[in-house]
Each structure stands twice: as C-alpha cells, then as structure tokens.
Design an enzyme around this catalytic site. Sequence first.
Site, mmCIF file in Angstrom:
data_model
loop_
_atom_site.group_PDB
_atom_site.id
_atom_site.type_symbol
_atom_site.label_atom_id
_atom_site.label_comp_id
_atom_site.label_asym_id
_atom_site.label_seq_id
_atom_site.Cartn_x
_atom_site.Cartn_y
_atom_site.Cartn_z
ATOM 1 N N HIS A 55 0.880 -1.168 0.000
ATOM 2 C CA HIS A 55 0.000 0.000 0.000
ATOM 3 C C HIS A 55 0.917 1.217 0.000
ATOM 4 O O HIS A 55 1.578 1.497 0.994
ATOM 5 C CB HIS A 55 -0.891 -0.027 1.243
ATOM 6 C CG HIS A 55 -1.675 1.241 1.475
ATOM 7 N ND1 HIS A 55 -2.925 1.255 2.025
ATOM 8 C CD2 HIS A 55 -1.376 2.532 1.240
ATOM 9 C CE1 HIS A 55 -3.363 2.503 2.111
ATOM 10 N NE2 HIS A 55 -2.434 3.300 1.646
ATOM 11 N N ARG A 61 -9.118 14.102 2.585
ATOM 12 C CA ARG A 61 -8.962 14.730 3.913
ATOM 13 C C ARG A 61 -7.481 14.779 4.267
ATOM 14 O O ARG A 61 -6.658 14.192 3.571
ATOM 15 C CB ARG A 61 -9.670 13.855 4.958
ATOM 16 C CG ARG A 61 -9.075 12.434 4.979
ATOM 17 C CD ARG A 61 -9.489 11.609 6.161
ATOM 18 N NE ARG A 61 -8.688 10.401 6.252
ATOM 19 C CZ ARG A 61 -8.967 9.247 5.652
ATOM 20 N NH1 ARG A 61 -10.044 9.119 4.915
ATOM 21 N NH2 ARG A 61 -8.165 8.203 5.796
#
Length: 456
Positions: A208, A292
């Site tokens: 990731h 965000r």
Amino acid sequence: MFRKLLIANRGEIAVRVIRACRELGIRTVAVYSDADRHALHVRMADEAFCIGPPAAAESYLNIPNIMSTAELLGVDAIHPGYGFLAENPHFSEICQDVNITFVGPPPEAIAIMGNKAAARQRMKAAGVPVVPGSEGPVRNESEATDVARSVGFPIIVKASAGGGGRGMRVVHTREDLRRALQTAQAEAEAAFGSGELYLEKYVEEPRHIEVQILADKHNDVIHLGARDCSIQRRHQKLLEESPPPGVRDRFIRALGKAAVRAAHAINYTSAGTVEFLVDRDGHFYFMEMNTRIQVEHPVTEMVTGTDIVKLQIKVAVGEKLGINQGDVEIRGHAIECRVNAEDPRHDFRPSPGTVAMFVPPGGPGVRVDTHVYAGYTIPPYYDSLLAKVITWGADRAEAITRMRRALAEFEIAGVPTTIPFHLVVLDNAFFRRGEVYTNFVQRRIDLSALAPHLST
Ligand code: MV4
C-alpha cells in the site's frame, strides 16, 4: 486570512490544527462532547463549546449542533480533521451554503471518491491506472461472470459504498462467485444502505503506497512524494514511512504524476491522498482517494520540510500554493509509529483508562503529536490513538535507530500500549531490509513473542 476557525474534531488532530492556526494568527474554536471536557484541544483553543453527549453520533457527527456553534461564535472556516465529518459531502455543502469555508475539498469531489465504483471509472477515463475489472458497478451475476472470465480468478468483490477494507470479498473459483455476490450485496446493503458492487482482479500481497497531494483553487496541484503504509492489521495502519523503502525515485515520480492527474480529474482542491496498490512486479493501480488530511501526514512533513495543515488552510482561503513541483525535495527518511491504547498481547483490544504517567521522548529527529498528558483519562467512545511518534533520519537506518531509541524512552503507565509491538517490528529482519507488504504483520510478526506484560 481567516479570523476565526472551528475545529470539528478532537484528539491529536484537533491539537495539530490549533497549532497551525496559532502560527497563521487565526483564532480557534474547539467543540467537545461531555466526555472531552478535560481534553487538551479544549484547553488549547481560544474558545470552546460543548456540542453534546459522548456518543459521536450526538456530538462530533451532530451537524446542527456544530453549525449553530459556528454561527453563534462567528467563525469563517471549519476544519474537519480526519474521521467524523471529514468525508461527508453533505457537510462540505452545508458549509458552502452558509458561507463558512470548509477546509477541505468541494462536495462534488468528496462524493465522487466516496463512490468507489464511480471513482474507479473516472480514474480509468482520466488515464490513471486501475486494476483490471468491471467497468463501473456490476448489475447481476452474469455481468460478474463475464468480468471474471476476462480477468481470471482470483477476483475481489468490493462494495461501491465501502472503502478502507470494509465490504470486500475474495473469490477464487467460478463456483464461489454467486454466493460471494449474494453475501457481499446483503452485507453492503446492511452496512452502507447500498448493495452496489464492483469487481477487480485480486492482487496478492500488494504494498500500500500512497501519494500526498496539495491542490489550490487556481488549478495548481503538486505532490509531496509517497508513503508506504503496508504495516497494518485488519485495515488499521500501525507504522508508516516516507519514502517507501526499496523503490526508485523514478517510480515515485510516476506515482506522483498519476496522483496529480487523479486530482485534476475531479477538480480537487485542498490536501488529499491518492492510494495505490503496488504488485510484486512493480505495477501500480489506483485504489482509493482520501479527501482529507490523514493521520500519517507528519512523515511527509518531515521529509519535505512543509507544514501540510498550514498549506491546507492557506489554499482554503484562496491563496496560491506558492510552491512548484520542482521546489519539492525529499530529504532523508521518516517513520511514524502509532501508539494506541491497545493491548497487542490480547488481539489489540482497546484499553481505555487513566494514564498515570506520561513522559514522551524528544531529542534530535523526534516529533510527538499527542493530546495526552499525565493524569488524562482516555474515554472509551472514540479511537484509541494516544500519540504518534515520528522520527527523521538522514537515511532509513538512522530513522529506525531513532525510533527504537524514542520508543524506549517513552514512559506510559496505567494503560497497555502498542509500543512493545513496534519494538518487535523495528527489530524484524524483513522490516529492516524494507520487505514490507500488506500481510507483513500476519506473516512476519509473532505476537505471542512480545515480552510478557507485567501486570499492575
Ligand atoms: C485490493 C486488494 C487486492 N486486490 N484490491 C483493502 C482496503 C481497500 N482500500 C482496498 N483493499 C484492498 N484492495 C485488489 N484488487 C487488497 C486490499 C487489501 C489491502 C490494501 C491495502 C492495505 C491493506 C490491505 C489489506 C488487505 C487487503
């Protein structure tokens, strides 16, 4: 610049936003639940207002209470932090409607990334690599079968309204597909109110790797390099680092270009993160975009010498970024360990309680972001993050050495924490060689080997 900003959040991120505001000369308003009367963000802000009972649904998620506080106290901006209302397109839109600046992206950008199938389709159309799979949502079993036939098993069934690992199912054979679709749809319907599904080829043992981006309201988007977030457990990240170990600069630049392209494709503004899956052959694929500020933003700040929260506020005001991609230089290496009030010896079970002693580490190359102080009682209602320890080194080896030193210095009494877990990871030979991927904790860490916990 804004005169007064309300922080619709709690914990370390509320403290982080207050610090950025102080440096920008912006007055701050903290909001808090009944469980957070004695919280650090309440003490630190210029003004504080109680918005409801402990349950998040009645306080930190309570839009009417937050908006009436904002209007009563005359704020001109709201920073949502992460979690809670940060990725609620409706909240961003309400702020717009009452002329309070939402320190985040426009509602349309949040909404498109919130629908994972729509996001995937949009990214593919924009030329951002996506994992082979369905073109948008699948309507029925026969469509799903066609996709599976063309990409081959294993495949992963994902919920359009899911994300962050919720509502996914791996399918290995044609025979298992029908049942997987049925259960995934029922679960998604129950959990998210929408049973819409899409399909992707399943990438085994991926890494990731995510890219931090910043976009202003003048059409400029830059990236601040990448973070590796592969060290996680049940989709909870535990340790993040930048740059990702063992990858070439060229690869980071390619990821960065794709991330900037993703942001342009949705007219994004504000700070954001584009998440990629990276397979063992080094192919990368768009996974999700987080619209965000993220927990792990400090590792990027440490290697780029930027203040992402300050920049996020400045671009919300309408200022130009004032930095070109060419100005962004990655210097050294940074690691973040999340210190949670969880017991790694007992399946990471949350362990709220009173922190009797709290002596955070310091010294060269060490940063601690926390809302905890000695005598503070961790309420059981919210997440279990106590502190983020971030270390910087001229290279990865020095960042690791400093992290071991910093975590060994950190004295927390009264609640068990994830520090013993981190010390084991930092000593792990695979980790030290930079061999990280999403199954790392499961495959490489023997949790039963954690030093026994002396009971108090
Ligand atoms: C995947 C995948 C393998 N193949 N998609 C998990 C979180 C959500 N953002 C997407 N996730 C995954 N999507 C394909 N096509 C594996 C995961 C995954 C994962 C991804 C990132 C970090 C940790 C993970 C743990 C398990 C599964």
